[in-house]
Each structure stands twice: as structure tokens, then as C-alpha cells.
Design an enzyme around this catalytic site. Sequence first.
Site, PDB file in Angstrom:
ATOM      1  N   GLY A  76       1.129  -0.983  -0.558  1.00  0.00           N
ATOM      2  CA  GLY A  76      -0.194   0.329   0.395  1.00  0.00           C
ATOM      3  C   GLY A  76       1.211   1.030   0.331  1.00  0.00           C
ATOM      4  N   GLN A 103       2.918  10.142   0.421  1.00  0.00           N
ATOM      5  CA  GLN A 103       4.651   9.314   0.647  1.00  0.00           C
ATOM      6  C   GLN A 103       5.299   9.644  -0.832  1.00  0.00           C
ATOM      7  OE1 GLN A 103       2.298   5.352   1.900  1.00  0.00           O
ATOM      8  NE2 GLN A 103       4.596   5.185   3.214  1.00  0.00           N
ATOM      9  N   CYS A 126       6.686  -0.097   6.970  1.00  0.00           N
ATOM     10  CA  CYS A 126       6.047   1.306   6.192  1.00  0.00           C
ATOM     11  C   CYS A 126       7.254   1.402   5.428  1.00  0.00           C
ATOM     12  CB  CYS A 126       5.704   2.635   6.804  1.00  0.00           C
ATOM     13  SG  CYS A 126       5.429   3.882   5.620  1.00  0.00           S
ATOM     14  N   LEU A 127       7.157   1.970   4.011  1.00  0.00           N
ATOM     15  CA  LEU A 127       8.343   2.498   3.002  1.00  0.00           C
ATOM     16  C   LEU A 127       8.847   3.763   3.175  1.00  0.00           C
ATOM     17  CD1 LEU A 127       5.444   1.999  -0.074  1.00  0.00           C
ATOM     18  CD2 LEU A 127       7.164   0.206   0.273  1.00  0.00           C
ATOM     19  N   HIS A 129      -3.430   1.970   8.421  1.00  0.00           N
ATOM     20  CA  HIS A 129      -2.547   2.412   7.986  1.00  0.00           C
ATOM     21  C   HIS A 129      -1.909   3.769   7.040  1.00  0.00           C
ATOM     22  CE1 HIS A 129       2.756   1.482   8.124  1.00  0.00           C
ATOM     23  NE2 HIS A 129       2.055   2.341   6.764  1.00  0.00           N
ATOM     24  N   GLU A 130      -2.805   3.849   5.783  1.00  0.00           N
ATOM     25  CA  GLU A 130      -2.177   4.116   4.625  1.00  0.00           C
ATOM     26  C   GLU A 130      -3.570   5.549   5.182  1.00  0.00           C
ATOM     27  OE1 GLU A 130      -0.151   3.373   2.474  1.00  0.00           O
ATOM     28  OE2 GLU A 130      -0.502   1.415   3.299  1.00  0.00           O
ATOM     29  N   HIS A 156      -1.761   7.553   7.449  1.00  0.00           N
ATOM     30  CA  HIS A 156      -0.576   8.766   6.611  1.00  0.00           C
ATOM     31  C   HIS A 156      -1.229  10.337   6.178  1.00  0.00           C
ATOM     32  CE1 HIS A 156       3.313   6.642   6.132  1.00  0.00           C
ATOM     33  NE2 HIS A 156       2.900   5.355   5.642  1.00  0.00           N
TER      34      HIS A 156
HETATM   35 NI    NI Z   1       3.756   3.815   5.818  1.00  0.00          NI
END
Ligand code: NI
Length: 195
Positions: free
Chosen positions: A55, A60, A103-104, A146-147, A150
Site C-alpha cells: 500500500g 508518501q 512502512c515504505l 495504516h494508509e 498517513h
Molecule cells: Ni506507511
Amino acid sequence: MDNLSIVTGSFATLQIPSLTLRQKSQVVPPDVSPEQLRHLIQEMFVCMYQAHGVGIAAPQVGVLWRLFVVDLQQRDPEQRPLVLVNPTFTEMADEIEPGTEGCLSIPGYHSDKVPRSRLVRIEGFDHNLEPITIEARDYLARVFQHEYDHLDGILYIDRLASMDDLIADAAQIKARQVTDRIYNAGTPVDAVPAM
Ligand code: NI
């Protein structure tokens, strides 16, 4: 649209300590150009797939819009890629479960103790700005939360009871790679899928 044009030149996943990750995103305007929205969504999928993520949220990639994409096909071939524009949770069960997240935007770490609601209902708009409602449980519910976080500038590390619950992956992966090389002759090692 100005905030979008600044970054269309280079979509790359932002990482801590980018301030963009800590800001509250704005509602995607209803009169957004479909081409611009499609372009942004495509770039987000490309970023996510390149990083082997499950995701990614617009902040991000440097765009402070309330929009994220999710693809759990690697885990569950039945799942289709999902786009959620201007999402809201219309239901969130009280039952909370700790689980694994990376997390990216925080590479090299993950936690197995991120508390999330087990069941959610999310409403928003899809890639064509058509209304969409999804009920999700367990891992998909976790990814949605999670998303969504953000979009409010919240990271999973903010949800941890203690920073001791944060695990550094690098050493762990290296150790596993060495072990794999010895025992399995080069079996690829997957990190925790980030989002
Ligand atoms: Ni993340």
C-alpha cells in the site's frame, strides 16, 4: 493543483524525516482533472510495486491529498488493486489486535505489535471517483488503517506502546540471508511487506 505540479517530475517514496509525512492532507477536490488523478494513481502504483509494498498513500510521494492505493494480490490472488480517494471510516470495531507492519517511509524497520482494529468499513471514491464502500477485516483492515493514518500525518511508530516494539530489519535480514545461503542455496528472502 499547484501542490501536485511541484512533484510530478519525480515520484519517489519520501522517507522520514520528510515533513510532508507529518502533515494533514487535503481532500481531493471534486473537480480534479481525471487525467491528473489517473497520472498520480499510476505513479503511486509504480512506486509501490517498485518498493514491493502492499500500500502507499499520496503523502508518501509528496502529494498532500487524501488518497491511497492498496494491492494485496501477493498475499491473496483474489484481491484486486484498490484505490481510495477521500476515504472515511464509517465503522471501526472495538476489537484491537497487535500485528506486523512496516512502512515504505521508514525503511529497515518493522513492528509486530502495531495495534489496529480487526474490522473496519471504509467509504470513499475509486479511481473513477465513483462511490465505493469496502468492509475489511484482519490484514486488509490493518493496511487501510495504516494508509489512512498517513493522510493525517500519523505513522505506525506513533501507535506503538514503546519504541522497544520497533525491530530493525537489516541485521535480521542479513542473518537470515546467511542462514538461507547455507541451508537453501540462495532462497530469496522477503522483508516484511511495507505500506
Ligand atoms: Ni506507511
